[in-house]
Enzyme design. Structure first.
Site, short mmCIF file in Angstrom:
data_model
loop_
_atom_site.label_atom_id
_atom_site.label_comp_id
_atom_site.label_asym_id
_atom_site.label_seq_id
_atom_site.Cartn_x
_atom_site.Cartn_y
_atom_site.Cartn_z
N GLY A 24 0.83 -1.20 0.00
CA GLY A 24 0.00 0.00 0.00
C GLY A 24 0.85 1.24 0.00
N MET A 26 1.95 2.93 2.45
CA MET A 26 2.98 3.01 3.48
C MET A 26 4.11 2.03 3.24
SD MET A 26 2.54 2.27 7.52
CE MET A 26 3.96 1.70 8.45
N LYS A 43 4.55 -5.28 8.79
CA LYS A 43 4.45 -4.18 7.82
C LYS A 43 5.77 -3.44 7.79
CE LYS A 43 0.81 -2.04 6.60
NZ LYS A 43 -0.42 -1.24 6.45
N ASP A 138 -8.89 5.85 8.57
CA ASP A 138 -8.96 5.11 7.30
C ASP A 138 -9.76 3.83 7.48
OD1 ASP A 138 -8.53 4.75 4.61
OD2 ASP A 138 -6.57 3.83 4.84
#
Length: 618
Positions: A24, A26, A43, A138
């Site tokens: 994504g 990020m 992540k 979000d």
């Protein structure tokens, strides 16, 4: 889940990566296991963001706050290293599809009792997030994971860290604070975002879950039109009725003060929650079972490679292949002894737990009794940018993606020099037009009005333009051919026309009006690592395409104008004719300035996109 690529790390901190879950704005998300066998989602922040001090500072604060978000409705933050060269955060892995996948692909709109159960879980998740001093910012279907025990919310607080980057002016591909269609009016207007913004997003998510549609439509009619509908128009709630419609309408109030609180929502949702039973339809429960099986089948890539190299881990005659025992799933700690994630008002059916062999565990998943050395970011060095791509399904990709960075820098330097030359030409053409405009009509163009000096200046600038243009043309063709070959490596067989046309199309009459742009479109689409486009043709709503279309339009107008302005002003017979030529030259100069700027931006954008993919080995 996708397998790891050559450019992906094998370890992040103490976590061994098993595959890639997604990407994504990020960064990338990987499925991983800890050294004690727990399955997690890791992540990893994009390198471009990692170089921004403002992002690092905010990211560290948000991770610290996210650690305080307890409860059973969110993915717990287990570990992080915000000071690493490439910051990362590890959260508990949730073995379930996203709400978006359930509605769009697996099942369709959920029945009303499922929507109420979804609302109950999301309300509790927002309680935990807001209680930790965070605003999700979000909340959308792809950030809501569906499990047998209820919904789980992920990625809380991350958008706030990205916010610090956009405030400093960095434009990041794919980095959007909020998602179109699920943003609140405050986010659309750029106003201060409060917990009430998450209530609006919750209403959009519930409407989507119940109807299969976004309440304000999609961006098909234009991104700005969608934002206008969110900020000013009433939502489309056709298909909703009764108390559920009223609940969603209240959440979608334009004014933040008019939206219900979480306590109000909990009371209204609880009044409609059935007393027991499963909260999901049978088809979705079956899909959850398939997800669980897929997770159990996920093997350590390095362990698989070792097993292929050694048919048997046992020794001695007649020894068969050694099979490591299955890895038990380690569930997160549950406070107060309550069932993990039980939906308020529901009694979930808990599947039977598999039994495991007794005795010491051996093999690659054996617990470690000694302290291991810290794992580097890359346990194995990434392949060089010139390495060929690995085979896919047994078929090797053609060619090799190579860095075009040096070519792009040389080309941008040439374009900058040409831009400077154009600015000088623009000043001289203005002076010429002013001189000609001051002469009476009918005057011969070669009359004495500094004619000789202006003609000499025009000839000198023509020679300089030619000298600057020739290397730019050569560099452009070489660069264009290189990025076209890279795009072919990224997407074999999906780039229009043979590689030679990347150069030849610019010199073929008529073909130069469309073929280079078609090739450039394909290069743009298949160089973007966030692209989900699967077809060759048709419009694509993308900032990359918008930049490309703007540059092409100006270049096309300039090329046509160049054909019309084929003679010098001093070849005209009268002042009127020379003045028309000078005016056209001024117009073309004015057009050439933004055209050169856009050309530089196009070169930098496409090269940057390809550099990311070359480094990542994709």
């Amino acid at each position: 889940m996708e397998p790891l690529g050559d450019g992906d790390p094998r370890w992040v901190g103490a976590y061994r990566l098993l595959g890639r879950l997604g990407a994504g704005g990020m960064g990338r998300v990987y499925l991983a296991r800890s050294e004690r066998g727990r399955t997690v989602a890791v992540k990893v922040v994009q390198e471009e963001l990692a170089r921004q001090p403002s992002f690092r500072e905010r990211f560290a604060k948000e991770v610290t706050a996210a650690r305080r978000v307890g409860g059973e409705w969110t993915a717990p933050v287990l570990d992080a290293d915000t000071g690493a060269a490439t910051p990362w955060v590890a959260t508990g892995y949730i073995a379930g599809p996203s709400l978006q996948a359930v509605v769009d692909e697996d099942y369709g709109p959920l029945p009303e009792h499922s929507v109420y159960a979804l609302a109950a879980g999301l309300v509790e998740a927002l309680r935990a997030i807001h209680g930790a001093g965070l605003v999700h910012r979000d909340l959308k279907p792809s950030n809501v994971l569906v499990t047998i025990d209820g919904p789980k919310v992920i990625d809380f607080g991350i958008a706030r860290a990205l916010d610090s980057v956009t405030e400093s002016g960095l434009t990041q591909t794919g980095a959007v604070i909020g998602s179109p269609g699920f943003m609140s009016p405050e986010q659309v207007r750029g106003e201060r975002v409060t917990p009430a913004s998450d209530i609006f997003c919750l209403g959009s998510v519930l409407a989507y879950a119940a109807t299969g549609r976004m309440p304000f439509g999609t961006a098909d009619s234009g991104f700005h039109a969608l934002l206008f509908r969110i900020a000013e128009e009433a939502p489309d709630l056709s298909g909703l009725s009764g108390p559920l419609r009223g609940l969603v309408e209240d959440c979608l109030a334009k004014a933040a003060a008019e939206r219900p609180t979480l306590d109000d929502l909990a009371a209204r949702v609880g009044a409609h929650a059935p007393a027991g039973g499963t909260w999901l339809p049978g088809e979705v429960l079956a899909q959850l079972g398939r997800h669980a099986v897929q997770l159990l089948d996920s093997e350590d890539p390095d362990a698989v490679a070792g097993a292929l190299a050694r048919p048997s881990l046992a020794t001695g005659p007649g020894a068969g292949p050694a099979t490591p025992p299955p890895l038990p799933h380690t569930a997160p700690n549950t406070p107060h002894g309550s069932p993990v994630g039980a939906v308020p008002g529901y009694a979930p059916t808990v599947p039977p737990q598999p039994s495991y062999p007794s005795g010491p565990v051996t093999g690659p998943y054996a617990p470690q009794t000694h302290q291991q050395a810290p794992r580097p970011w890359h346990s194995t060095p990434p392949p060089p940018a010139t390495a060929p791509y690995p085979a896919v399904n047994g078929v090797a990709r053609p060619g090799a993606a190579r860095s075009a960075r040096t070519l792009s820098l040389a080309l941008c330097a040439g374009l900058s020099a040409l831009l400077l030359c154009t600015l000088v030409q623009l000043v001289l053409d203005f002076r010429l037009y002013d001189e000609l405009d001051g002469l009476p009509d009918g005057t011969l163009v070669h009359a004495d009005f500094a004619y000789d000096s202006l003609r000499t200046t025009t000839d000198v600038m023509a020679v300089l333009n030619l000298l600057f243009s020739l290397p730019v043309v050569v560099l452009w063709l070489v660069w264009f051919w290189r990025v076209r070959m890279n795009a072919e490596a990224f997407a074999p067989g999906q780039i229009r026309y043979a590689p030679g046309w990347a150069i030849g199309a610019w010199f073929v009459p008529v073909a130069w009006f469309f073929m280079p742009k078609q090739i450039m479109n394909d290069i743009c689409d298949h160089s973007d690592p966030t692209s989900t486009r699967t077809t060759w043709y048709g419009p694509r709503q993308s900032s990359n395409r918008g930049l490309l279309n703007g540059w092409w339009t100006m270049w096309l107008i300039g090329m046509v104008g160049g054909f019309l302005n084929f003679e010098y002003w001093y070849d005209a017979g009268t002042v009127e004719e020379a003045g028309g030529t000078a005016a056209l030259s001024v117009f073309l100069d004015l057009l050439a300035v933004p055209s050169a700027v856009l050309a530089i931006l196009v070169v930098l954008r496409l090269t940057s996109l390809q550099e990311d993919r070359v480094k990542a080995g994709r």
